[in-house]
Design a protein around this motif. Structure first.
Motif, PDB file in Angstrom:
ATOM      1  N   VAL A 186       0.840  -1.210   0.000  1.00  0.00           N
ATOM      2  CA  VAL A 186       0.000   0.000   0.000  1.00  0.00           C
ATOM      3  C   VAL A 186       0.869   1.251   0.000  1.00  0.00           C
ATOM      4  CG1 VAL A 186      -1.680   1.323   1.344  1.00  0.00           C
ATOM      5  CG2 VAL A 186      -1.955  -1.158   1.097  1.00  0.00           C
ATOM      6  N   SER A 199       2.250   1.799  -3.443  1.00  0.00           N
ATOM      7  CA  SER A 199       1.208   2.278  -4.341  1.00  0.00           C
ATOM      8  C   SER A 199       0.965   3.774  -4.161  1.00  0.00           C
ATOM      9  CB  SER A 199      -0.094   1.498  -4.106  1.00  0.00           C
ATOM     10  OG  SER A 199      -1.124   1.960  -4.945  1.00  0.00           O
ATOM     11  N   ILE A 200       0.865   4.211  -2.911  1.00  0.00           N
ATOM     12  CA  ILE A 200       0.609   5.631  -2.646  1.00  0.00           C
ATOM     13  C   ILE A 200       1.786   6.494  -3.092  1.00  0.00           C
ATOM     14  CG2 ILE A 200       0.290   7.337  -0.808  1.00  0.00           C
ATOM     15  CD1 ILE A 200      -1.355   5.216   0.690  1.00  0.00           C
ATOM     16  N   LYS A 250       1.998   6.802  -6.862  1.00  0.00           N
ATOM     17  CA  LYS A 250       0.962   7.700  -7.368  1.00  0.00           C
ATOM     18  C   LYS A 250       1.322   9.152  -7.057  1.00  0.00           C
ATOM     19  CE  LYS A 250      -2.754   4.300  -7.461  1.00  0.00           C
ATOM     20  NZ  LYS A 250      -1.808   3.195  -7.632  1.00  0.00           N
ATOM     21  N   MET A 285      -2.832  12.664   0.333  1.00  0.00           N
ATOM     22  CA  MET A 285      -2.306  11.334   0.070  1.00  0.00           C
ATOM     23  C   MET A 285      -1.443  10.877   1.238  1.00  0.00           C
ATOM     24  SD  MET A 285      -1.482  11.785  -4.012  1.00  0.00           S
ATOM     25  CE  MET A 285      -1.098  10.066  -4.333  1.00  0.00           C
ATOM     26  N   LEU A 342      -3.683   9.649   3.899  1.00  0.00           N
ATOM     27  CA  LEU A 342      -4.159   8.305   3.591  1.00  0.00           C
ATOM     28  C   LEU A 342      -3.137   7.265   4.024  1.00  0.00           C
ATOM     29  CD1 LEU A 342      -6.093   6.313   2.258  1.00  0.00           C
ATOM     30  CD2 LEU A 342      -5.154   6.968   0.031  1.00  0.00           C
ATOM     31  N   LEU A 343      -1.879   7.495   3.696  1.00  0.00           N
ATOM     32  CA  LEU A 343      -0.820   6.567   4.091  1.00  0.00           C
ATOM     33  C   LEU A 343      -0.718   6.478   5.610  1.00  0.00           C
ATOM     34  CD1 LEU A 343       1.500   4.719   3.354  1.00  0.00           C
ATOM     35  CD2 LEU A 343       2.941   6.736   3.000  1.00  0.00           C
ATOM     36  N   HIS A 395      -6.057  -0.691  -1.358  1.00  0.00           N
ATOM     37  CA  HIS A 395      -5.683  -0.502  -2.763  1.00  0.00           C
ATOM     38  C   HIS A 395      -6.833   0.098  -3.558  1.00  0.00           C
ATOM     39  CE1 HIS A 395      -1.699  -2.211  -2.770  1.00  0.00           C
ATOM     40  NE2 HIS A 395      -2.122  -3.316  -2.183  1.00  0.00           N
ATOM     41  N   VAL A 406      -6.998   3.806  -2.693  1.00  0.00           N
ATOM     42  CA  VAL A 406      -5.878   4.527  -3.302  1.00  0.00           C
ATOM     43  C   VAL A 406      -6.119   4.740  -4.793  1.00  0.00           C
ATOM     44  CG1 VAL A 406      -3.419   4.412  -3.859  1.00  0.00           C
ATOM     45  CG2 VAL A 406      -4.208   3.740  -1.589  1.00  0.00           C
ATOM     46  N   LYS A 407      -6.583   3.690  -5.471  1.00  0.00           N
ATOM     47  CA  LYS A 407      -6.844   3.791  -6.910  1.00  0.00           C
ATOM     48  C   LYS A 407      -7.941   4.812  -7.195  1.00  0.00           C
ATOM     49  CE  LYS A 407      -8.104   1.002 -10.945  1.00  0.00           C
ATOM     50  NZ  LYS A 407      -8.444  -0.367 -11.427  1.00  0.00           N
ATOM     51  N   GLU A 433      -6.651   8.411  -6.595  1.00  0.00           N
ATOM     52  CA  GLU A 433      -5.734   8.876  -7.638  1.00  0.00           C
ATOM     53  C   GLU A 433      -6.496   9.484  -8.805  1.00  0.00           C
ATOM     54  OE1 GLU A 433      -2.219   7.062 -10.522  1.00  0.00           O
ATOM     55  OE2 GLU A 433      -3.918   5.801  -9.931  1.00  0.00           O
TER      56      GLU A 433
END
Length: 267
Positions: free
Chosen positions: A120, A123-124, A127, A140, A143-144, A159, A162-163, A166
């Motif tokens: 995760v 991914s963040i 992005k 963002m 979020l992390l 995920h 996050v998607k 984005e």
């Protein structure tokens, strides 16, 4: 050392993670110091924060070092370093304040792969690397940070969130905040059917509202919207994944001035 290379430059070359974090100072500001203490010192430095803090520091350090070793453009380094620094600093502050890092296996290696936390985080950060709309970056980082504490968010849901996040513009994040119902902005009570001409700014915002609706992130008061003119601002509310995005990205903290600009188009 080459004649043209300073001692500081050589030191940064030997410490890519530290260089990445300090490079994010334009976005992270004073959070860089806290992040360095949490990450760059490694697990030993994080041990004072307990097992949870150590696991979080190890996960972020590992991903940060891996990304720092990749080819990044100058602005990409600022973005990734800024999000990493903000998140690490906030995690450190919350653990020091007595909050507990999740202990449900999120940070543990899986038999068939890496820990969810590392996937995760990567991914963040990737992005963030590509996010040209830099106003989104602090959210963002939120979020992390928040995923590290919230047991209700498993890897698959993280995920998905996050998607979805984005794909949204900063203005759409503002709209999710407006539609959270936490603040009153006196938005328009009726839809826009029958309106003859639309100013360009209003049309842009309506299309972004309709996009949020089509993604299932907001509702229109239980009604069905077939197009942008069916948007009814005063009854729109975040729902489902939109509510997760609002909470985990900390959209309640979007500056009121930014919300007011968007709200002014929907009155």
């Amino acid at each position: 050392m080459d004649d043209g290379q300073t001692r500081d430059e050589a030191t940064r070359d030997r410490h890519p993670l530290r260089s990445l974090i300090t490079g994010g100072a334009e976005i992270a500001g004073g959070a860089v110091g806290g992040a360095l203490g949490f990450l760059a010192a490694g697990p030993v430095g994080a041990a004072a924060l307990g097992a949870g803090g150590t696991l979080a520091a190890m996960a972020l350090s590992h991903i940060g070092e891996e990304i720092a070793g990749r080819f990044l453009g100058p602005r990409e380094k600022v973005r990734v370093g800024g999000v990493l620094a903000l998140s690490a600093s906030k995690i450190k502050e919350r653990v020091q304040a007595g909050e507990q890092i999740r202990d449900d296996g999120f940070f543990d290696a899986k038999p068939d792969g890496r820990p969810d936390a590392e996937e995760v985080a990567e991914s963040i950060l990737l992005k963030a690397q590509r996010e040209a709309e830099e106003k989104k970056l602090p959210y963002m980082a939120n979020l992390l940070t928040n995923v590290a504490f919230d047991k209700s968010i498993n890897g698959q849901l993280a995920h998905q969130i996050v998607k979805a996040a984005e794909a949204l513009t900063y203005r759409q994040l503002c709209l999710l905040s407006l539609f959270s119902g936490l603040a009153y902005y006196n938005l328009r009570d009726s839809d826009y059917r029958g309106v003859g001409a639309f100013p360009p700014n209003l049309m842009q915002v309506l299309y972004e509202c309709y996009d949020l609706y089509n993604r299932g992130l907001v509702s229109v008061g239980g009604e069905v919207a077939f197009g942008p003119t069916d948007v009814k601002p005063s009854v729109m509310r975040t729902q489902g994944l939109g509510a997760f995005i609002f909470n985990l990205m900390g959209l309640a903290k979007i500056p009121p001035a930014d919300l007011a600009v968007v709200a002014s188009e929907l009155r």
